[in-house]
Design an enzyme around this catalytic site. Structure first.
Site, PDB file in Angstrom:
ATOM      1  N   ASP A  79      27.063  40.499  51.517  1.00  0.00           N
ATOM      2  CA  ASP A  79      27.868  39.778  50.522  1.00  0.00           C
ATOM      3  C   ASP A  79      26.960  38.740  49.845  1.00  0.00           C
ATOM      4  O   ASP A  79      25.747  38.955  49.713  1.00  0.00           O
ATOM      5  CB  ASP A  79      29.119  39.171  51.167  1.00  0.00           C
ATOM      6  CG  ASP A  79      30.262  38.998  50.177  1.00  0.00           C
ATOM      7  OD1 ASP A  79      30.336  37.939  49.530  1.00  0.00           O
ATOM      8  OD2 ASP A  79      31.086  39.927  50.043  1.00  0.00           O
ATOM      9  N   ASP A  80      27.519  37.641  49.435  1.00  0.00           N
ATOM     10  CA  ASP A  80      26.789  36.632  48.654  1.00  0.00           C
ATOM     11  C   ASP A  80      25.620  36.037  49.468  1.00  0.00           C
ATOM     12  O   ASP A  80      25.558  36.197  50.684  1.00  0.00           O
ATOM     13  CB  ASP A  80      27.768  35.532  48.237  1.00  0.00           C
ATOM     14  CG  ASP A  80      27.302  34.790  46.988  1.00  0.00           C
ATOM     15  OD1 ASP A  80      26.145  34.944  46.571  1.00  0.00           O
ATOM     16  OD2 ASP A  80      28.137  34.043  46.417  1.00  0.00           O
ATOM     17  N   LYS A 156      29.688  45.506  45.412  1.00  0.00           N
ATOM     18  CA  LYS A 156      30.858  44.651  45.171  1.00  0.00           C
ATOM     19  C   LYS A 156      30.513  43.696  44.040  1.00  0.00           C
ATOM     20  O   LYS A 156      29.518  42.964  44.119  1.00  0.00           O
ATOM     21  CB  LYS A 156      31.192  43.862  46.440  1.00  0.00           C
ATOM     22  CG  LYS A 156      32.289  42.806  46.276  1.00  0.00           C
ATOM     23  CD  LYS A 156      32.552  42.105  47.618  1.00  0.00           C
ATOM     24  CE  LYS A 156      33.457  40.887  47.475  1.00  0.00           C
ATOM     25  NZ  LYS A 156      33.608  40.179  48.771  1.00  0.00           N
ATOM     26  N   ASP A 158      31.629  40.619  42.078  1.00  0.00           N
ATOM     27  CA  ASP A 158      32.511  39.449  42.124  1.00  0.00           C
ATOM     28  C   ASP A 158      32.662  38.850  40.723  1.00  0.00           C
ATOM     29  O   ASP A 158      31.970  39.288  39.783  1.00  0.00           O
ATOM     30  CB  ASP A 158      31.920  38.416  43.107  1.00  0.00           C
ATOM     31  CG  ASP A 158      32.992  37.556  43.769  1.00  0.00           C
ATOM     32  OD1 ASP A 158      34.152  37.546  43.283  1.00  0.00           O
ATOM     33  OD2 ASP A 158      32.671  36.878  44.773  1.00  0.00           O
ATOM     34  N   SER A 190      36.125  42.881  41.837  1.00  0.00           N
ATOM     35  CA  SER A 190      36.967  41.719  42.125  1.00  0.00           C
ATOM     36  C   SER A 190      37.798  41.310  40.905  1.00  0.00           C
ATOM     37  O   SER A 190      38.516  40.313  40.957  1.00  0.00           O
ATOM     38  CB  SER A 190      36.094  40.543  42.565  1.00  0.00           C
ATOM     39  OG  SER A 190      35.407  40.856  43.750  1.00  0.00           O
ATOM     40  N   ARG A 215      39.608  44.037  44.813  1.00  0.00           N
ATOM     41  CA  ARG A 215      40.278  42.897  45.426  1.00  0.00           C
ATOM     42  C   ARG A 215      41.338  42.411  44.453  1.00  0.00           C
ATOM     43  O   ARG A 215      41.028  42.068  43.312  1.00  0.00           O
ATOM     44  CB  ARG A 215      39.252  41.801  45.718  1.00  0.00           C
ATOM     45  CG  ARG A 215      38.280  42.127  46.869  1.00  0.00           C
ATOM     46  CD  ARG A 215      38.944  41.907  48.212  1.00  0.00           C
ATOM     47  NE  ARG A 215      39.601  40.612  48.191  1.00  0.00           N
ATOM     48  CZ  ARG A 215      38.945  39.449  48.282  1.00  0.00           C
ATOM     49  NH1 ARG A 215      37.627  39.451  48.458  1.00  0.00           N
ATOM     50  NH2 ARG A 215      39.585  38.305  48.205  1.00  0.00           N
ATOM     51  N   ASP A 219      40.670  35.366  48.923  1.00  0.00           N
ATOM     52  CA  ASP A 219      39.859  35.667  50.107  1.00  0.00           C
ATOM     53  C   ASP A 219      40.631  35.428  51.400  1.00  0.00           C
ATOM     54  O   ASP A 219      41.353  34.434  51.535  1.00  0.00           O
ATOM     55  CB  ASP A 219      38.630  34.749  50.161  1.00  0.00           C
ATOM     56  CG  ASP A 219      37.573  35.123  49.126  1.00  0.00           C
ATOM     57  OD1 ASP A 219      37.778  36.106  48.391  1.00  0.00           O
ATOM     58  OD2 ASP A 219      36.567  34.402  49.059  1.00  0.00           O
TER      59      ASP A 219
END
Lengths: 435, 435
Positions: A79-80, A156, A158, A190, A215, A219
């Site tokens: 992820d990030d 992913k 975002d 997202s 999403r 979160d």
């Protein structure tokens, strides 16, 4: 008979409309770093838990060696906070050199050699949510190609620091750019979460055409309150959401927090069961090196996984909401089977809930019932009153096979079972499938 | 030296002021039916869980045979819904004949034979909260005598359906009536919970004179939210509450729900630790026949129990409340020792909290630290910076023995450590004990 034909027509239509990468015909399963490890980049003081290639290799080892992979958990997703704060000389994203000294491609190979897949993360804005370089419009093709060059399997995207207009351009553009690389890359958007998650602001038909999953909402945090908040939102908005889901395109209520710190065993079973009903992606975010055997047994429950992974890919619904705090959820499955889930919102003691399959809208017949978490089986006539004892914040989940008549009449009629209006002429046709 | 003398004077004064039955010099421990079993009287359909003599005998067997008794868990307490809806021919309370066919006296003997004690329940109103016959003013002497005749060891006096005036008369009257029977009966008063729990409406000096323990606040439910709500209230009001507690008289934040359905293991350790800091009565309300080994190990933690049961009986305080969500609690213990508790309200990931004993107001010296839940030990100078990693909703609890200088200066100065004002002349006296 014509209903079944119509259903298959729908399924085919779904195929052609969905993101044309052939991926994720069932909800993706794997492991994702964010909820458990956040933006921990302090490898000096917290070497076992910081965002680094070691963390992902550790989790890959566990997935491959402890039998998770065979259950379907194959993605290992970054992820990030993975990247350097600077792009390289050619303007490409690059991983933080201290934390990923081998680079992403080597990490991808490490995973591929173990039968696993690698996911990575980017953001539509100038910066990611964590303040790392983003992938704004003018970087989309370059970054998609970089991910493909690294042999990444999922991405992913975002939405921090981007506006609605940029998102409307960027999310489809990235979809095309990923497809154009020729590498099959699962695509998680997202976008809807940044637009309130609901039509008309969110166009789920379009999302199904460009993304494999998305999403819709905020979160998840490591608490039962957070799980409940997500569950509430998804089922209060089930009329808008369930039709968006299908093979290759999934609503994503966010990660499984089973095995972390905030859920009891009851609540862990509830998350697993509700995510199965929702046909949700199953990304664990936990520490597979130290996870308890209790949490493992829930995450490894084969029947819950097979309900989640049912080939029809129909997202289930809440069909009953009692004043007592008992709720009933239902998901139609292939082979005319279905999943029934009894859930208690109570916080006192086990509640003895009395109902019958006919009250839950099953047509006349004799059904076989398999209890997902106890392995008990029973035969049950539609008219037989039965009692299920549901623990506080817990669930009882059944796989109901249906050799006999099966009536899905309430599906897609909105809201809950009680007080519904339906057409009596539908009563005895089999099987009933929504359109 | 004079401080220690003053302290013992205080302790002696405490003795004479407290309810003169010599009981509960440390917080009572045992098992109480309410939270887990409520008013379940359906013995036909739920025979193992209904309020009946069988339930209390089952729990007595577990306490006596599984080693709970040796740890201090000796009370087995009946709550509401035990009685017949009618008093007997002589106007006395009587148990429901179907659910308690042997009667209460026989049940008391069953417990006494196993080294356990029996508690029972009544209510100041015409009816109990559950609608059973209450013990209003004109029935107090009769019912106190009945309980004594049954050889009951503890009595909880609830307040449903009574007003402030009746409570002001009734709670002291029952205290006298219980004493007058000549049988030592621990006395739990729900009075403050019905009057908002705070002065000036609640007179804690008087309560300490007439009751051994009292419920200050609402009922606990089987959820982490409920535990947090209770913890918030008790520590936000610690200035009003801590001085009320001492040997023979205890604030009661309600039952332990460890082993039920709503708490994770982290949260279970947190409840156990926070109840120990609060010098709270430890009444489990759970199913000792089926409780998990994980929950058992927390409830059986000898160091946590010994902190709870410390002979000084000083209720601890919150001394630090960080913006990060980390809070530090502190309780002074006998032998110049103390308990330190680091608690995280976070819901993300383990938090590495850096502090030192001197920052937590310990005076110069070298301390031995014992980690209550991991059994690790360490030596720590007051000035040494250390890091504790606290899990989300979890605790790290230390028993700190203090051969060296020890400074309790912040105790009873209200609020948290940061921003406090204290007198520098106090710095080097040992031991520091509040008055």
């Amino acid at each position: 008979m014509h209903v079944a034909v119509l259903f298959f027509a729908f399924a085919l239509t779904g195929t052609t409309l969905a993101l044309d990468n052939g991926l994720m015909r069932t909800p993706p399963m794997g492991w994702l770093a964010w909820e458990r490890y956040r933006c921990d980049i302090d490898c000096e003081n917290d070497p076992k838990n910081c965002i680094s290639e070691n963390l992902f290799m550790d989790m890959a080892d566990r997935l491959a060696e402890d039998g998770w992979k065979e259950l379907g958990y194959v993605y290992v997703n970054i992820d990030d906070c993975w990247s350097s704060k600077q792009r390289d000389d050619q303007g490409r994203l690059q991983p933080d050199p201290k934390r990923f000294p081998g680079g992403i491609k080597k990490l991808a190979h490490y995973l591929h050699n173990r039968g696993l897949k690698l996911g990575i993360y980017g953001d539509m804005g100038k910066l990611t949510c964590g303040g790392y370089p983003g992938t704004p419009l003018d970087k989309i093709e370059l970054d998609a190609q970089t991910f493909a060059d690294w042999e990444v399997d999922m991405f992913k995207y975002d939405g921090c620091y981007s506006n609605a207009t940029e998102q409307e351009l960027g999310y489809p553009l990235m979809s095309k750019a990923l497809n154009a690389t020729g590498r099959p890359i699962g695509y998680s958007c997202s976008w809807p979460a940044y637009q309130g998650g609901l039509p008309p602001k969110v166009n789920y038909t379009q999302l199904g055409e460009i993304c494999n999953l998305w999403r819709n909402y905020g979160d998840i945090q490591d608490s039962w309150d957070s799980v409940l908040n997500i569950v509430d939102w998804f089922f209060e908005n089930q009329d808008a959401l369930t039709s968006a889901a299908g093979p290759g395109r999934w609503n994503d209520p966010d990660m499984l927090i089973i095995g972390d710190f905030g859920l009891s065993m009851e609540q862990s079973r509830s998350q697993m069961a509700l995510w199965a009903i929702m046909a949700a992606p199953l990304f664990m975010s936990n520490d597979l090196r130290t996870i308890s055997s209790g949490a493992q047994s829930i995450l490894r429950n084969k029947m819950a996984i097979s309900i989640n992974q049912d080939a029809l890919g129909i997202q289930g619904r809440r069909i009953v909401k009692e004043k007592s705090g008992i709720e009933v959820f239902w998901r139609p499955l292939s082979k005319n089977a279905s999943a029934l889930l009894f859930f208690s919102r109570r916080t006192d003691m086990p509640y003895r809930y009395t109902t019958s399959l006919s009250k839950l809208n099953y047509t006349a017949g004799s059904y076989k019932v398999f209890n997902v978490f106890t392995d008990e089986t029973a035969s049950l006539k539609d008219s037989t009153e039965f009692v299920v004892s549901v623990n506080p914040t817990g669930v009882v989940m059944w796989y109901v096979s249906a050799p006999a008549k099966f009536n899905l009449r309430q599906f897609y009629q909105g809201g809950t079972l009680h007080g519904r209006v339906y057409d009596d002429r539908e009563e005895n046709a089999i099987p009933r499938v929504f359109l």
